[in-house]
Design an enzyme around this catalytic site. Structure first.
Site, PDB file in Angstrom:
ATOM      1  CG  HIS A  69      10.640 -57.772 -79.154  1.00  0.00           C
ATOM      2  ND1 HIS A  69      11.021 -58.538 -80.234  1.00  0.00           N
ATOM      3  CD2 HIS A  69      11.354 -56.626 -79.217  1.00  0.00           C
ATOM      4  CE1 HIS A  69      11.946 -57.884 -80.912  1.00  0.00           C
ATOM      5  NE2 HIS A  69      12.171 -56.718 -80.327  1.00  0.00           N
ATOM      6  CG  ASP A  80      11.678 -48.930 -76.626  1.00  0.00           C
ATOM      7  OD1 ASP A  80      12.692 -48.284 -76.916  1.00  0.00           O
ATOM      8  OD2 ASP A  80      10.981 -49.517 -77.466  1.00  0.00           O
TER       9      ASP A  80
END
Ligand code: CMC
Length: 375
Positions: free
Chosen positions: A260, A311
């Site tokens: 991320h 996700d």
């Protein structure tokens, strides 16, 4: 000129919608000042959408009124249903979604009105209609009759009802509701940034949402969720996960659902919630995907200290709920539409054109040679 590749750590605007910060080695995510863990525990998607749009938690009667307004806006105009029936059945549902949003814009006589009141009305309509577009298209492409919205049901359970034609269990509805809450906003992620760039030109809200949906679909953003389930299917059994991950990283390939831009070496708070949810679902329904997911998570950490992002366990949850792979990104969008519209309104309210610079690195001062003289 200092170049910040990928605009990493660049503060591009002021916002009072989501707070994403790392404090004492721990990631904090708040919507309008409310911690995501509290919202996950106590709230519902409609309440969170209200909070994002209006900045305050609703009272009981405000929430009831908001829910009723959304219910009234769920149904699609016949022209949109016509569009869904005419699109080739192999069209990805995210492409359908962005096409339908653009078409909805063409049907809005007040498309170019950007006042706060008009924008809130458009936002409510889009929040209400996103699940219907996705569910209707899925029914149409699979040759099934449409299941119209049910006013007795809340946002998440109504989506599952329209998708499958039967009311979901309490557990299934809660899973999706929670998933929508956790996806509802995340500061200046790429799709929200795309929406705000469009809004900063004073483009209409539909245009901004088309920009956002198009951006979300990329595999480095929301598209990762679909890639995660494709990876799980390739791995097929938990004991193959370690070798799979090791080989993939050796080939310098990206592991989908990991890493991320902001949560570096720190767990995404949404992942904590989603993993707990995936675990609960595994215990109560089917543990196949959760077992593979955990094995992948362990291997990714072992070989590259990579942490799962939002996700990763979402994909596990959707797969366990039996949701088709290509609906994973649209489900992300159904949650995120609340955040996108809140950000567009915030941008309109305090606008300055978003227009960064590029450091030119190409050739300079070249002499123009007429075409006849070029070798
Ligand atoms: N798999 C393998 N290596 C990775 C990954 C990954 N998923 N993510 C980061 N890295 C490595 C990367 O190879 C690099 O290592 P090295 O320094 O050895 O070359 C280092 O981490 C830094 O990578 P980066 O590309 O500079 O980091 P970034 O901040 O630009 O990337 C990211 C962020 C999300 C694009 C990236 O982590 C990625 O490609 N992840 C996979 C796709 C994904 O899951 N996207 C969803 C993002 S989160 C939710 C959302 O937006 O939808």
């Amino acid at each position: 000129m200092i170049v910040k590749e990928g605009l990493e750590d660049v503060i591009a605007c002021r916002s009072s919608i989501s707070r994403v910060e790392i404090e004492d080695g721990k990631a904090i995510l708040e919507y309008r000042g409310y911690n995501i863990h509290d919202l996950a525990k106590h709230s519902c998607y409609e309440e969170v959408a209200y909070l994002l749009l209006f900045g305050e938690l609703p009272t009981k009667s405000e929430l009831e009124a908001f829910k009723e307004e959304l219910k009234d806006l769920r149904e699609l105009p016949p022209q949109i249903i016509g569009l869904l029936t005419h699109l080739p059945p192999f069209t990805h549902p995210m492409v359908v979604l962005r096409t339908a949003v653009s078409y909805l814009g063409s049907m809005d006589k007040y498309i170019h009105y950007r006042s706060y009141e008009h924008s809130i009305e458009k936002a409510k309509s889009l929040i209400a209609k996103f699940p219907t577009i996705v569910a209707y298209y899925h029914r149409i492409r699979t040759g099934q009759n449409l299941v119209h919205p049910n006013d007795e049901l809340d946002h998440a359970e109504n989506f599952l009802y329209m998708l499958y034609g039967e009311e979901p269990s309490e557990l299934e509805a809660r899973c999706l509701d929670l998933d929508f809450i956790l996806h509802a906003d995340h500061e200046l992620n790429a799709s929200t940034f795309a929406a705000r760039v469009a809004a900063s030109t004073l483009a209409d809200m539909y245009a901004c949402i088309v920009a956002a949906t198009g951006t979300l679909m990329g595999p480095l953003h929301g598209g990762a969720a679909q890639k995660v389930i494709e990876m799980f299917r390739e791995i097929a059994v938990p004991w193959r996960a370690e070798e799979y991950v090791k080989e993939k990283l050796k080939r310098k390939e990206r592991l989908m659902g990991f890493g991320h831009r902001v949560y570096k070496n720190v767990m995404d708070p949404r992942t904590i919630e989603l993993k707990a949810l995936a675990k609960m679902l595994a215990e109560q329904k089917d543990s196949k995907w959760f077992e593979i997911a955990e094995a992948v998570e362990q291997a990714a950490y072992k070989y590259k200290k990579l942490l799962p992002n939002v996700d990763f366990y979402s994909a596990c949850i959707y797969a366990t709920l039996g949701i088709p792979d290509d609906l994973f990104i649209p489900i992300f969008a159904i949650g995120r539409i609340a955040g996108w519209t809140a950000h567009i309104i915030e941008q309109y309210e305090n606008n300055r054109l978003l227009r960064p610079r590029a450091l030119y690195v190409g050739p300079k001062n070249r002499k123009y040679i007429p075409i006849e003289e070029r070798g």
